[in-house]
Design an enzyme around this catalytic site. Structure first.
Site, PDB file in Angstrom:
ATOM      1  N   ASP A   1       0.810  -1.000  -0.029  1.00  0.00           N
ATOM      2  CA  ASP A   1       0.061   0.057  -0.082  1.00  0.00           C
ATOM      3  C   ASP A   1       1.105   1.227  -0.047  1.00  0.00           C
ATOM      4  O   ASP A   1       1.919   1.256  -0.500  1.00  0.00           O
ATOM      5  CB  ASP A   1      -0.774  -0.177   1.135  1.00  0.00           C
TER       6      ASP A   1
ATOM      7  N   HIS B   1      -3.854   5.991   2.627  1.00  0.00           N
ATOM      8  CA  HIS B   1      -4.657   4.840   2.289  1.00  0.00           C
ATOM      9  C   HIS B   1      -4.070   3.373   3.208  1.00  0.00           C
ATOM     10  O   HIS B   1      -4.909   2.688   3.587  1.00  0.00           O
ATOM     11  CB  HIS B   1      -4.372   4.352   0.959  1.00  0.00           C
TER      12      HIS B   1
ATOM     13  N   SER C   1     -11.346  -1.688  -1.393  1.00  0.00           N
ATOM     14  CA  SER C   1     -10.497  -1.757  -0.601  1.00  0.00           C
ATOM     15  C   SER C   1     -10.779  -2.187   0.974  1.00  0.00           C
ATOM     16  O   SER C   1     -10.176  -3.136   1.485  1.00  0.00           O
ATOM     17  CB  SER C   1      -9.608  -0.321  -0.335  1.00  0.00           C
TER      18      SER C   1
END
Length: 496
Positions: free
Chosen positions: A145, A206, A388
């Site tokens: 990520d 994120h 996600s």
């Protein structure tokens, strides 16, 4: 920046007392009610002689007697005794009272009542599952990520030393290329900074929000609770400004699995001392899973590693061009809503193995965040939608399955997740032909893994979008137009 839920003030949920029975080895009590007019003393004497036991009244519950008998009996023998006493004409009923009871674990985290994806009808049934296991520190979840940030609700003791595989210094945004620091410096971009006409976008954080869904600290009165309460996180940074280079991504995945890798100059990168049990891939790109990519996936799976990927957030009915979810052996996860429908943004198709809550509109998934628009500032909590979110829940579910049985294979994990999935509700816009076997049912999955072997219980398309937004991503749409050994064409960034 779109306004999101920040520092929500909600009452703390106190621990509930939904009870689950624990079997006792022996029994020495009966619950009994006599017919009206029966003499208690004479009756107890008669059954004592008949069953060769001493019966005494231990307590009274209205007209019901709690009888203690000696000597005690194993459960089967005690159950037979109850049946025989119950058949006597003087008796209205007689039965065993059952074993000891314990309270079901209900975390006291302040925002837990709003984490519907964990306990609601079409959530993942986590609360029941936590009475089976809350995880194991021997299990490692890697996430490829944007990196990781510290947070008040993420136990730093559970975060392992990771690695930064972003090779381009511009994309890395931390002053260099690959290094041993997976900290997320932010991925904010100015308009057209990526050279493809991209809009300006704030930092997504994120990696932090995905980690929060999987592993946020439980039962500490703060914020939110993650799905797994004991597994450790291996942060693997492969995304920065303007997205991610697919070779960097594959390098990070390989390293996470314990495979040897080298840097841009072919210098060996230190081996990963904590190989992952499961790798979470909460991103999606555009391209076919060609033989080279599939071979790398196969090498990873050959080491016993489970790979979980987001289906992507473009609402497309064809998953054949969505990487890496379209690769064989990768668990592809679509997103559902609170009512069990397919989330409108979620990609779908025959390649999907299972669905999990991803949220939609303001029925979103609460997790960890940061207040910084460009660089990190203060700890925060926020609500997001996206595949996600769904993939992160499945990855954490795999970690809990490995806590129950550390030897369960990737193929068996996939099979058990599919076989244990909650069916889609009647009239749902999801069906098994397009959204996988059903919605993740964590408790049922743990039951099945315990029964399957020698277990003992103790972004891009895959990015996310801010609650209330119409755009299907959070700084990571990551349209990864694959060049076999090259970089992303145009380094396309996602729309926030």
């Amino acid at each position: 920046m779109i306004e999101i839920w920040k520092r929500l003030v909600l009452p703390v949920l106190l621990a509930g007392f939904s009870l689950s029975a624990l079997a006792a080895e022996t029994h020495d009590r009966l619950l009994l009610r006599l017919q009206e007019g029966v003499d208690e003393t004479a009756f107890l004497q008669r059954i004592g002689e008949r069953f060769a036991r001493d019966f005494v009244i231990q307590r009274r519950l209205g007209y019901t007697l709690v009888l203690n008998f000696t000597p005690a009996l194993p459960r089967t023998g005690a159950a037979d005794l109850a049946v025989q006493v119950d058949s006597l004409p003087e008796v209205m009923y007689a039965q065993l009272p059952g074993g000891r009871l314990q309270p079901q674990f209900v975390p006291n985290d302040a925002l837990y009542p709003n984490q519907w994806h964990l306990f609601d009808t079409y959530g993942i049934n986590a609360q029941e599952a936590w009475d089976r296991t809350r995880g194991s520190s021997s299990v490692v979840i890697a996430q490829v990520d944007t990196g990781i940030l510290g947070h008040e609700d993420l136990d730093s003791g559970r975060v392992l030393p990771g690695y930064d595989f972003v090779s381009d210094p511009f994309m890395a945004n931390d002053g260099d290329g690959m290094d041993a620091d997976p900290t997320d410096p932010g991925d904010a971009v100015a308009q057209d900074e990526c050279g493809n006409g991209n809009d300006a976008a704030d930092s997504s954080w994120h990696g932090l929000l995905v980690a929060g869904i999987m592993l946020a600290t439980a039962d500490n009165t703060l914020g939110v609770v993650g799905v797994d309460h004991r597994a450790r996180l291996l942060p693997v940074r492969a995304f920065g400004r303007c997205g991610g280079d697919f070779v960097d991504i594959l390098t990070g995945m390989s390293w996470a699995a314990g495979l040897p890798v080298t840097d841009e100059a072919d210098n060996p990168i230190p081996d990963n001392p904590n190989p992952a049990d499961v790798i979470n891939l909460s991103f999606a790109g555009s391209g076919s899973c060609d033989p080279v990519i599939q071979d790398i996936i196969d090498q990873i799976r050959a080491r016993g590693v489970v790979l979980v990927a987001a289906a992507g957030n473009e609402g497309m009915p064809d998953m054949s061009s969505v990487l890496p979810a379209n690769c064989t052996g990768v668990i592809a996860v679509a997103a559902t809503t609170r009512t069990g429908d397919r989330a409108g943004y979620s990609n779908y198709g025959a390649e999907i193995e299972i669905s999990a809550p991803g949220g939609e509109g303001f029925e979103s998934i609460l997790t960890l965040h940061n207040t910084g628009d460009i660089t990190a500032e203060f700890d925060d909590y926020a609500a997001f939608n996206g595949t996600s979110m769904a993939a992160a829940q499945v990855s954490a579910a795999v970690a809990l399955m490995r806590a129950v049985d550390g030897d369960v294979s990737p193929a068996t994990v996939t099979s058990l997740l599919i076989n244990s999935a909650q069916p889609f509700p009647g009239g749902s816009t999801c069906a098994t032909t397009i959204c996988g076997a059903g919605i993740l049912d964590l408790d049922a999955a743990l039951q099945q893994v315990a029964q399957s072997g020698s277990a003992a219980v103790d972004s891009g398309g895959g990015g996310c979008m801010l609650a209330g937004q119409d755009r299907h991503d959070l700084g990571l749409t990551l349209l990864l137009t694959l060049l076999l050994v090259g970089r992303l064409a145009g380094r396309r960034a996602s729309n926030p």
